[in-house]
Design a protein around this motif. Structure first.
Motif, PDB file in Angstrom:
ATOM      1  N   LYS A  30       0.855  -1.192   0.000  1.00  0.00           N
ATOM      2  CA  LYS A  30       0.000   0.000   0.000  1.00  0.00           C
ATOM      3  C   LYS A  30       0.888   1.239   0.000  1.00  0.00           C
ATOM      4  O   LYS A  30       1.849   1.315   0.761  1.00  0.00           O
ATOM      5  CB  LYS A  30      -0.874  -0.015   1.254  1.00  0.00           C
ATOM      6  CG  LYS A  30      -1.913   1.062   1.315  1.00  0.00           C
ATOM      7  CD  LYS A  30      -2.775   0.860   2.566  1.00  0.00           C
ATOM      8  CE  LYS A  30      -3.935   1.805   2.599  1.00  0.00           C
ATOM      9  NZ  LYS A  30      -4.765   1.597   3.794  1.00  0.00           N
ATOM     10  N   LYS A  31       0.564   2.189  -0.887  1.00  0.00           N
ATOM     11  CA  LYS A  31       1.312   3.455  -0.937  1.00  0.00           C
ATOM     12  C   LYS A  31       0.322   4.598  -0.900  1.00  0.00           C
ATOM     13  O   LYS A  31      -0.567   4.694  -1.740  1.00  0.00           O
ATOM     14  CB  LYS A  31       2.161   3.531  -2.202  1.00  0.00           C
ATOM     15  CG  LYS A  31       2.866   4.877  -2.375  1.00  0.00           C
ATOM     16  CD  LYS A  31       4.325   4.692  -2.621  1.00  0.00           C
ATOM     17  CE  LYS A  31       5.061   5.948  -3.010  1.00  0.00           C
ATOM     18  NZ  LYS A  31       5.272   6.899  -1.958  1.00  0.00           N
ATOM     19  N   GLU A  32       0.468   5.427   0.115  1.00  0.00           N
ATOM     20  CA  GLU A  32      -0.304   6.658   0.248  1.00  0.00           C
ATOM     21  C   GLU A  32       0.683   7.803   0.340  1.00  0.00           C
ATOM     22  O   GLU A  32       1.889   7.584   0.417  1.00  0.00           O
ATOM     23  CB  GLU A  32      -1.186   6.593   1.501  1.00  0.00           C
ATOM     24  CG  GLU A  32      -2.188   5.460   1.483  1.00  0.00           C
ATOM     25  CD  GLU A  32      -2.947   5.304   2.788  1.00  0.00           C
ATOM     26  OE1 GLU A  32      -2.629   6.013   3.769  1.00  0.00           O
ATOM     27  OE2 GLU A  32      -3.849   4.453   2.841  1.00  0.00           O
ATOM     28  N   GLU A  33       0.173   9.011   0.369  1.00  0.00           N
ATOM     29  CA  GLU A  33       1.063  10.174   0.417  1.00  0.00           C
ATOM     30  C   GLU A  33       1.947  10.168   1.667  1.00  0.00           C
ATOM     31  O   GLU A  33       3.124  10.505   1.601  1.00  0.00           O
ATOM     32  CB  GLU A  33       0.246  11.470   0.377  1.00  0.00           C
ATOM     33  CG  GLU A  33       1.119  12.697   0.273  1.00  0.00           C
ATOM     34  CD  GLU A  33       0.309  13.976   0.138  1.00  0.00           C
ATOM     35  OE1 GLU A  33       0.814  15.014   0.571  1.00  0.00           O
ATOM     36  OE2 GLU A  33      -0.809  13.920  -0.384  1.00  0.00           O
ATOM     37  N   ASP A  34       1.393   9.764   2.806  1.00  0.00           N
ATOM     38  CA  ASP A  34       2.132   9.820   4.071  1.00  0.00           C
ATOM     39  C   ASP A  34       2.371   8.453   4.704  1.00  0.00           C
ATOM     40  O   ASP A  34       2.751   8.370   5.873  1.00  0.00           O
ATOM     41  CB  ASP A  34       1.400  10.722   5.063  1.00  0.00           C
ATOM     42  CG  ASP A  34       1.407  12.170   4.619  1.00  0.00           C
ATOM     43  OD1 ASP A  34       2.305  12.552   3.856  1.00  0.00           O
ATOM     44  OD2 ASP A  34       0.508  12.924   5.034  1.00  0.00           O
ATOM     45  N   LYS A  35       2.154   7.387   3.962  1.00  0.00           N
ATOM     46  CA  LYS A  35       2.315   6.043   4.523  1.00  0.00           C
ATOM     47  C   LYS A  35       2.672   5.047   3.422  1.00  0.00           C
ATOM     48  O   LYS A  35       2.182   5.140   2.308  1.00  0.00           O
ATOM     49  CB  LYS A  35       1.030   5.603   5.212  1.00  0.00           C
ATOM     50  CG  LYS A  35       1.142   4.286   5.933  1.00  0.00           C
ATOM     51  CD  LYS A  35      -0.133   3.990   6.712  1.00  0.00           C
ATOM     52  CE  LYS A  35       0.035   2.749   7.550  1.00  0.00           C
ATOM     53  NZ  LYS A  35      -1.150   2.491   8.375  1.00  0.00           N
ATOM     54  N   LEU A  36       3.538   4.110   3.781  1.00  0.00           N
ATOM     55  CA  LEU A  36       3.945   3.057   2.852  1.00  0.00           C
ATOM     56  C   LEU A  36       3.999   1.742   3.610  1.00  0.00           C
ATOM     57  O   LEU A  36       4.550   1.675   4.716  1.00  0.00           O
ATOM     58  CB  LEU A  36       5.321   3.381   2.261  1.00  0.00           C
ATOM     59  CG  LEU A  36       5.929   2.348   1.314  1.00  0.00           C
ATOM     60  CD1 LEU A  36       5.100   2.215   0.039  1.00  0.00           C
ATOM     61  CD2 LEU A  36       7.363   2.726   0.975  1.00  0.00           C
ATOM     62  N   GLU A  66       6.045  -0.887   7.923  1.00  0.00           N
ATOM     63  CA  GLU A  66       5.132   0.253   7.816  1.00  0.00           C
ATOM     64  C   GLU A  66       5.931   1.529   8.050  1.00  0.00           C
ATOM     65  O   GLU A  66       6.540   1.700   9.094  1.00  0.00           O
ATOM     66  CB  GLU A  66       4.002   0.147   8.835  1.00  0.00           C
ATOM     67  CG  GLU A  66       3.016  -0.945   8.517  1.00  0.00           C
ATOM     68  CD  GLU A  66       1.800  -0.935   9.431  1.00  0.00           C
ATOM     69  OE1 GLU A  66       1.639   0.009  10.238  1.00  0.00           O
ATOM     70  OE2 GLU A  66       1.003  -1.879   9.330  1.00  0.00           O
ATOM     71  N   THR A  70       5.865   5.725   8.142  1.00  0.00           N
ATOM     72  CA  THR A  70       5.036   6.932   8.260  1.00  0.00           C
ATOM     73  C   THR A  70       5.935   8.123   8.576  1.00  0.00           C
ATOM     74  O   THR A  70       7.029   7.967   9.120  1.00  0.00           O
ATOM     75  CB  THR A  70       3.976   6.797   9.374  1.00  0.00           C
ATOM     76  OG1 THR A  70       4.627   6.443  10.593  1.00  0.00           O
ATOM     77  CG2 THR A  70       2.927   5.753   9.026  1.00  0.00           C
TER      78      THR A  70
END
Length: 127
Positions: free
Chosen positions: A9-15, A78, A80
């Motif tokens: 999962k890749k989000e702007e503020d988390k991987l 994870e 952040t």
């Protein structure tokens, strides 16, 4: 060395990344344990993947190893942000094995204007 990293999962503020160790990482043949250096090296890479900047450079790393990892284990990293700015970031990495925390680290990353290898230092400026 061909490591097995899979972005979950890749989000702007988390991987979130899954890591599968390979046999070349084993340091204890009796228990098939992988060396801690690989755990922190993968964490370093995951932190840089979250920042995703061409000239990003890890300048400080703090690592806490909470449990050994076996070659048979799939690890979840994870990442952040603790701090995010244009030129500096601090990333927190927590690594899990079946929902049990096995590693925790913080990485300070700077974003340079140019690649580190292109910087020219005069000896009296450095020392």
């Amino acid at each position: 060395m061909n490591t097995k990293l899979k972005i979950i999962k890749k989000e702007e503020d988390k991987l979130i990344v899954e890591f599968t160790p390979i046999k070349e990482m084993i340091y204890d043949m009796n228990y098939d344990l992988i060396h801690n250096g690989y755990i922190s090296s993968i964490a370093n890479e995951v932190a840089l993947l979250l920042v995703d900047e061409r000239n990003a450079l890890v300048v400080i790393e703090k690592s806490n190893y909470l449990s050994p990892i076996s070659i048979k284990d799939k690890i979840i990293y994870e990442a952040t942000y603790i701090l995010k700015s244009q030129k500096k970031s601090k990333i927190k990495i927590i690594t899990y094995l079946k929902k049990i925390k096995v590693y925790e680290g913080e990485f300070d990353i700077v974003i340079l204007d140019n690649h580190i290898a292109s910087l020219k230092f005069k000896i009296n400026e450095v020392f």
